[in-house]
Design an enzyme around this catalytic site. Structure first.
Site, PDB file in Angstrom:
ATOM      1  N   THR A 127       0.543  -1.481   0.038  1.00 20.36           N
ATOM      2  CA  THR A 127      -0.045   0.001   0.196  1.00 20.36           C
ATOM      3  C   THR A 127       1.135   1.565  -0.050  1.00 20.36           C
ATOM      4  O   THR A 127       0.305   2.251  -0.609  1.00 20.36           O
ATOM      5  CB  THR A 127      -1.434   0.226   1.609  1.00 20.36           C
ATOM      6  OG1 THR A 127      -1.783  -1.549   1.181  1.00 20.36           O
ATOM      7  CG2 THR A 127      -1.731   0.650   1.067  1.00 20.36           C
ATOM      8  N   GLU A 131      -4.241  -6.353  -5.540  1.00 21.40           N
ATOM      9  CA  GLU A 131      -5.110  -7.129  -5.362  1.00 21.40           C
ATOM     10  C   GLU A 131      -4.810  -8.391  -6.847  1.00 21.40           C
ATOM     11  O   GLU A 131      -6.600  -8.804  -6.927  1.00 21.40           O
ATOM     12  CB  GLU A 131      -6.115  -7.022  -4.523  1.00 21.40           C
ATOM     13  CG  GLU A 131      -5.566  -6.551  -3.674  1.00 21.40           C
ATOM     14  CD  GLU A 131      -5.400  -7.925  -2.208  1.00 21.40           C
ATOM     15  OE1 GLU A 131      -4.445  -8.526  -2.452  1.00 21.40           O
ATOM     16  OE2 GLU A 131      -4.776  -7.553  -1.015  1.00 21.40           O
ATOM     17  N   GLN A 141      -1.865 -15.523  -1.590  1.00 23.29           N
ATOM     18  CA  GLN A 141      -2.592 -14.981  -1.029  1.00 23.29           C
ATOM     19  C   GLN A 141      -3.947 -14.778  -1.775  1.00 23.29           C
ATOM     20  O   GLN A 141      -4.998 -14.213  -1.850  1.00 23.29           O
ATOM     21  CB  GLN A 141      -2.298 -14.070  -0.658  1.00 23.29           C
ATOM     22  CG  GLN A 141      -1.335 -13.556  -0.104  1.00 23.29           C
ATOM     23  CD  GLN A 141      -0.688 -12.041   0.728  1.00 23.29           C
ATOM     24  OE1 GLN A 141      -1.465 -11.770   1.766  1.00 23.29           O
ATOM     25  NE2 GLN A 141      -0.091 -11.341   0.449  1.00 23.29           N
ATOM     26  N   ARG A 183      -1.952 -12.079   8.518  1.00 26.59           N
ATOM     27  CA  ARG A 183      -2.100 -11.388   9.487  1.00 26.59           C
ATOM     28  C   ARG A 183      -1.635 -11.289  10.541  1.00 26.59           C
ATOM     29  O   ARG A 183      -1.710  -9.909  11.553  1.00 26.59           O
ATOM     30  CB  ARG A 183      -3.384 -11.557   9.556  1.00 26.59           C
ATOM     31  CG  ARG A 183      -4.440 -11.570   8.532  1.00 26.59           C
ATOM     32  CD  ARG A 183      -4.491 -10.737   6.968  1.00 26.59           C
ATOM     33  NE  ARG A 183      -3.343 -11.590   6.414  1.00 26.59           N
ATOM     34  CZ  ARG A 183      -2.464 -11.016   5.440  1.00 26.59           C
ATOM     35  NH1 ARG A 183      -3.257  -9.699   5.485  1.00 26.59           N
ATOM     36  NH2 ARG A 183      -1.695 -11.278   4.489  1.00 26.59           N
TER      37      ARG A 183
END
Length: 748
Positions: free
Chosen positions: A39, A222, A252, A605
């Protein structure tokens, strides 16, 4: 417009991150490992492009959740205030394109966006129109098949050409009628927001070229989760100006079940042979212990691009596997342990997340939180807007924006009650169908429908007048329009006069709906009721996550994507749950790899500590089942600690009192069932069967792969003797009796 200097934008970035930020022209693939700061790279790249002469109107950044889009906007705004770059989710972009360009294919820009419940209602209507029985195939199953077809860009005609069996032929019949009913209502389902723009760009070259020229620099976050429609949108917007930058991680990719195709990212270099590939390997989030466990797990997958996971973080605590006697113990002991963490001032409640494979597994956790007085939040979509009273009010708003919306008409027309029964509504629908008009138009011609009389006729006439009166207020801010609806429809008075605690609570909910609309409009002050409705419909599970409150967060592994927490628990890591039952079939290797990626996402995570939990018994889907530990636990490195929580007598050990050791040391208690589960010790013994004789109906047996099961039938003789067994996690299986290796579980 104040802009930061280019060298400021590169400050603190690694060399690969700097390369990604400063790449300007040509296709770019950024392989971003979990926690590698993608990000940060995307937002810095947007700012860098702006500082290097690219107009804001020529930049488009696409991500997958409203929360991620909002975060990106905030970060770019910090770097380049008032930047005005379009940062959007794919579905919000699709809605935007249809509002702006839909008239070119005959669409009304005031269309309603239907959610999954609405979709299933329209499917039910289509089944009735087609004269098909929905006992064989539910509206939910058919709706899901239509959704999959749209994600693969299959029109009703194209789908019909490939349908072969009875189910696909049924779907084919319903699909065409379903689309017609949507168009009659000037409505889109969630998939249409991608399906129609993708087809528009594919078949309308002028529009495609116009969008390509407008958005000369496109970034897709993504990318591993894109489906065929999203893939086509991204590709077609970058044919002339080939400045497509995609960011993602094949490890992912966890949305195959809703049409995503991991090959979109794996084959990016095939689609763009001149693409530059930059790999971001350094993880800023997790400890080395966590990353080693995650890496060992994901290395078992074949469909991936291999890359190391590295970090400069401190070693940290080992990953721990916790074994519980049953699901209730699992929930209670985890919550008690979290409470102990907080009491020891090691963590705050908001630092902790519990991940589940499906929402159905949260029930025992909720009870445990209440029992131990631990604050928590269940993150599963904007359930507030699904309350009946709020859906009633929203139906009014949808009908005001789009009078063709028959579904909203049917919901609002008798809320509050106006004496209009089902028979009268059926007659109104028949009149509308005969005259090829919508229900609002039919209501305006109520004097022509002689079969509808008395109170029902008066109620329909009054409702028609009410909607026309309220439509004159459409330009008001959404919160003011809701107040008008509540007052003029009598809905507020109905709840005030009800006098029950339930009515009081419902009244409080609609007042909170006004607050929600006011907060939404207050962000920019110029947002319309249509914008408010769109924002609600396009919300995802994670959008309801509030990280500011000091509460433990409980969510699905899919909802956890993009988030991070100091401490993570993953519960019910058992065969049939994680990995899911369907992925265990021999021909479902790609599904099994996806399940492994889901577990990988959950583990990565975590910032400091990970607890992977399973129990011997699990109350699941109305049954108490013997549970088999997830195969994924076996794929973790030997350094992972295994801890039998039953050894502590139901007490939670302190953080400095963990016992158990490595997986290698766990061999001594292998027979107790951590790796090969059997019924609780002391109640049963295990006898090895050497041949196919001696089995009988009702017998409890254990299979090496499927675990504990009950014999439901024995048939045949000799070499053809068969045995059918119902397993807890795999359903019924049939075996040749003298070929299968079973252990018969007998009471002592």
């Amino acid at each position: 417009m104040s802009q930061g200097k280019p060298f400021d934008l590169l400050d603190g970035l690694t060399w690969p991150q700097q390369e990604a930020v400063t790449h300007k022209d040509g296709p770019l693939l950024i392989l971003a490992a979990a926690g590698s700061g993608k990000t940060r790279v995307i937002t810095r790249r947007v700012a860098w492009l702006l500082n290097n002469g690219v107009r804001a109107s020529n930049i488009l950044a696409i991500t997958f959740t409203n929360k991620a889009a909002k975060e990106m906007k905030s970060r770019v705004d910090t770097l380049v205030p008032e930047h005005r770059v379009l940062i959007s989710t794919f579905h919000a972009l699709g809605a935007r394109l249809l509002r702006f360009y839909g008239d070119r294919i005959g669409l009304d820009k005031n269309f309603t966006i239907y959610d999954t419940d609405d979709r299933n209602k329209i499917v039910k209507m289509a089944l009735d129109i087609a004269g098909l029985d929905n006992k064989n195939f539910t509206p939910e199953r058919i709706g899901s098949a239509i959704s999959k077809a749209k994600n693969q860009l299959q029109t009703p005609e194209k789908y019909a050409a490939t349908s072969g069996d009875f189910f696909t032929q049924t779907v084919s019949t319903v699909y065409g009628i379903y689309q017609r009913k949507l168009r009659e209502a000037n409505a889109m389902d969630f998939d249409d927001l991608l399906y129609i723009p993708a087809l528009m760009m594919k078949h309308h070259e002028e529009l495609r070229a116009e969008l390509d020229a407008r958005y000369k620099y496109v970034m897709v976050d993504e990318y591993q989760d894109t489906n065929s429609a999203q893939y086509e949108i991204a590709r077609n917007m970058c044919k002339d100006f080939r400045n497509l930058c995609v960011v993602g991680d094949p490890d992912q990719a966890i949305y195959r079940w809703r049409g995503s195709d991991i090959r979109n990212i794996l084959d990016f270099e095939r689609d763009f042979p001149d693409a530059r590939v930059i790999t971001l390997e350094k993880n800023y989030r997790s400890t080395p212990a966590i990353l080693r466990a995650a890496a060992a797990l994901i290395e078992n997958n074949k469909l991936r691009k291999k890359k190391p996971l590295t970090t400069d973080n401190a070693e940290g605590e080992p990953v721990r596997i916790l074994t519980f006697d049953n699901g209730l113990d699992e929930a209670n002991l985890i919550v008690a342990q979290i409470k102990q963490h907080v009491a020891q001032k090691r963590y705050a409640y908001k630092d902790v997340a519990i991940f589940v494979r499906m929402n159905a597994l949260t029930r025992s956790l909720e009870a445990a939180f209440v029992k131990h007085a631990v604050p928590f939040q269940i993150v599963k979509g904007l359930a507030f807007f699904d309350r009946k009273e709020n859906k009633d009010v929203l139906a009014y708003l949808r009908l005001l924006v789009n009078p063709q919306d028959n579904l909203s008409f049917l919901r609002a027309v008798n809320e509050p009650a106006r004496g209009i029964g089902k028979v009268s509504l059926d007659r109104l629908q028949m009149f509308a169908d005969e005259h090829e008009i919508n229900l609002m138009e039919a209501a305006g011609k109520i004097h022509q429908i002689t079969e509808i009389k008395g109170k029902a006729r008066d109620g329909i006439r009054q409702f028609h007048t009410l909607i026309h009166t309220l439509r004159e207020q459409l330009e008001q801010p959404p919160e003011e329009l809701i107040r008008e609806v509540l007052d003029k429809s009598g809905y507020r008075k109905m709840l005030q006069d009800g006098g029950t605690d339930e009515d009081e609570e419902r009244l409080a909910n609609i007042e909170e709906l006004i607050t929600s609309a006011k907060q939404f409009n207050g962000e920019e002050g110029t947002r319309s009721t249509r914008d408010f409705l769109e924002q609600i419909t396009l919300a995802s599970d994670v959008d309801s996550f509030d990280e500011t409150q000091d509460r433990v967060s409980v969510m699905t592994l899919h909802a956890s994507k993009g988030l991070e927490f100091p401490i993570v628990y993953i519960v019910a890591m058992e065969q049939g749950i994680l990995p899911g039952e369907r992925s265990l079939a021999p021909d479902k290797k790609e599904d099994l790899e996806e399940e492994r990626r889901v577990a990988f996402v959950g583990i990565t995570r975590a910032m400091r500590e990970v607890y992977l939990c399973h129990s011997r018994l699990r109350d699941f889907r109305g049954q108490t089942l013997y549970a088999i530990p997830s195969m994924f636990l076996e794929e973790l490195p030997d350094e992972v600690q295994t801890i039998d929580m039953r050894a502590h007598g139901g007490r939670v050990p302190g953080h400095d009192q963990w016992r158990g050791g490595t997986k290698a040391a766990a061999a001594a208690w292998e027979e107790t069932g951590v790796r090969a589960p059997i019924p609780p010790a002391g109640q049963y013994g295990v006898e090895i069967k050497g041949d196919g004789d001696g089995y009988e109906k009702g017998q409890l047996v254990q299979h090496e792969q499927y675990g504990i099961g009950t014999v439901t039938d024995v048939s045949g003789y000799g070499a053809l003797r068969k045995i059918r067994i119902r397993f807890a996690t795999a359903g019924e299986k049939t075996f040749i009796a003298d070929k299968v290796k079973l252990k018969v579980v007998k009471k002592k």
